[in-house]
Design an enzyme around this catalytic site. Sequence first.
Site, PDB file in Angstrom:
ATOM      1  N   HIS A  49      53.854   7.762 -16.629  1.00  0.00           N
ATOM      2  CA  HIS A  49      53.413   7.925 -18.020  1.00  0.00           C
ATOM      3  C   HIS A  49      54.511   8.522 -18.911  1.00  0.00           C
ATOM      4  O   HIS A  49      54.911   7.878 -19.904  1.00  0.00           O
ATOM      5  CB  HIS A  49      52.126   8.754 -18.043  1.00  0.00           C
ATOM      6  CG  HIS A  49      51.765   9.281 -19.384  1.00  0.00           C
ATOM      7  ND1 HIS A  49      51.390   8.459 -20.434  1.00  0.00           N
ATOM      8  CD2 HIS A  49      51.728  10.539 -19.877  1.00  0.00           C
ATOM      9  CE1 HIS A  49      51.151   9.204 -21.502  1.00  0.00           C
ATOM     10  NE2 HIS A  49      51.343  10.462 -21.189  1.00  0.00           N
ATOM     11  N   GLU A  77      51.195  21.348 -19.672  1.00  0.00           N
ATOM     12  CA  GLU A  77      49.747  21.186 -19.798  1.00  0.00           C
ATOM     13  C   GLU A  77      49.116  21.346 -18.417  1.00  0.00           C
ATOM     14  O   GLU A  77      49.224  20.467 -17.576  1.00  0.00           O
ATOM     15  CB  GLU A  77      49.468  19.795 -20.378  1.00  0.00           C
ATOM     16  CG  GLU A  77      48.075  19.564 -20.874  1.00  0.00           C
ATOM     17  CD  GLU A  77      47.746  20.369 -22.117  1.00  0.00           C
ATOM     18  OE1 GLU A  77      46.610  20.834 -22.216  1.00  0.00           O
ATOM     19  OE2 GLU A  77      48.642  20.517 -22.984  1.00  0.00           O
ATOM     20  N   ASP A  78      48.446  22.462 -18.183  1.00  0.00           N
ATOM     21  CA  ASP A  78      47.730  22.708 -16.907  1.00  0.00           C
ATOM     22  C   ASP A  78      48.584  22.501 -15.667  1.00  0.00           C
ATOM     23  O   ASP A  78      48.114  21.958 -14.673  1.00  0.00           O
ATOM     24  CB  ASP A  78      46.511  21.754 -16.768  1.00  0.00           C
ATOM     25  CG  ASP A  78      45.657  21.757 -18.008  1.00  0.00           C
ATOM     26  OD1 ASP A  78      45.501  22.841 -18.592  1.00  0.00           O
ATOM     27  OD2 ASP A  78      45.151  20.680 -18.386  1.00  0.00           O
TER      28      ASP A  78
HETATM   29 MN    MN Z   1      50.869  12.334 -22.220  1.00  0.00          MN
END
Ligand code: MN
Length: 575
Positions: A49, A77-78
């Site tokens: 991604h 993020e996390d």
């Molecule tokens: Mn993304």
Amino acid sequence: MGTVTLALLKEKIKSYNPSDLAIIERAFHFADKVHRGQKRKSGEPYIAHPLAAAIRLAELKLDPATIAAALLHDTAEDTGVSIEDIRREFGDDIAFLVDGVTKLGKLKYRGIERMAESLRKMFFAIAEDIRVVLIKLMDRLHNMETLAALPPEKQKRIALETLEIYAPLASRLGFGDLKAALEDLAFPYVYPEEHAMVMKLAQSEMSERANYIKRIQPLTEKYLRDESITILDMHSRAKHQYSLWQKLLKHDMDIEKIHDLIALRMIVPTIEDCYRALGIIHAHWKPFPGLIKDYIAMPKPNGYKSLHTTIFGPDGEIIEIQIRTPEMHEEAEHGIAAHWAYSEQKKLKDYRKNIASTAKDAELSWVNQLRDWQNEVTDSSEFLESLKIDFFKNRIFCLTPRGDAIDLPEGATPVDFAYHVHSAIGNSASGARVNGKMVPLDHELGNGDVVEVITQKNKKPNPDWLNFVKTSMARKHIASVLRTAERDKIFGQKQGGQLVEVRVIGKDRVGFLNDLTSVVASFKINMKGTRTERGERSHPLIIMNCPVKSDDELKKLITKLKSVKGVDEVSYRII
Ligand code: MN
């Protein structure tokens, strides 16, 4: 699998910027390590991604920092990685970009009416650097491309958000092809039936129109060559599905009325060639009245330039023709990024771009502004400096824990924030948490802060708040609550009420004043004072200060006073 695409990414970057591949490699390996073991819903390793987003940005020839940040965009993020970690590893610039993208990810979308405005503002504020928006757009594009793997409710929500926020944003930034791609990816999820219908309608019509083009293209090429116009490229472009549907809605779903289902597009070297080509085409084929559009002299608000005309072909078929220079074509496809494709010769010291928008953010014609500035300013460093003019520089945007953006002036405090959410929250504020940490109520908020106001029942605003609040809204509410409290003290009553100055003008007869005060007393109003002014008037003015409990009581009192014998006029004002 990741390494194959890393090679592809490096290949793309090498074509315009042979140096600085080391940072790309480091960012890739960092992200690969952080995401190891994570899978996308599609089953792919997660790293696919960020790689996809990075490749799109490399196709726009963006600088290495942007591409590195795209690789890192989901690491904070996390995953246990902090922005500070990224700063330590990759420096301020990349950390800033990753932080911005992470903040944008915190915005929750809950319906266009409510969110569009605050989202848009948020974008333009957090995204002091437009590269943040570009990364976010490419992140979204890949998420849309892999949307099939998600559950249906999520598909619909994400697709709707794409249609209502991201596609218009891409359009405003002048990314024609990105806008089209986002819309067509979202279309079947948001409007499945309409999408099926448009596909069916277009299918049969499309091949017929493609035949028109086949017939007209060689003739056009010949006519232009005969007049020695160089044709750099000539191709047909099909209208994308979603914009076709939008246009069908405007034309009673009659596809015969859509003349640009397929358009013939030609790229010629200069602006002069554009106008000459238009003239040559019109000399052979009659133009359709009212459809000659000169977007060179009058560019669209997002900066789009081209000449469009719609002509009757050899057999009377109707075809749209678009004429433009390579620069116009590049801008139409790549928008604002076309202006700052990375090049070493430019020696851009500061690549950060502030988004300049029109003051009220109503119509963003800033692509035009940029172009104008670029024309005025020849030195590129001066040009970049001019980009920093930011209408939002005095504003900050903070988030509620639920993801609503609240727009505040610089220096605003949690109290200002609380009153902007709701006056009841402001009135009962007792503390605040900013990004999870307790702060005093006079704490200065920063852009992108997540602010949680702690309230306490029966809490009253503190008069000291007036010393530090920055918004007139907070000031107004605090003052009003304090005034009510003051009045309660005077009235000696718990529930509100207003002190009203009642002014009566009337004949000065014996017992007049007594009659008036009896009326007031009959309402069980404990009068706070009375005085008589004579002045130049023939009749005296009697002023009575009456604490009145309600509007209704005030109306009745005034009516009753008017009925007293000798009264000419009764008026009042709330004090
Ligand atoms: Mn993304």
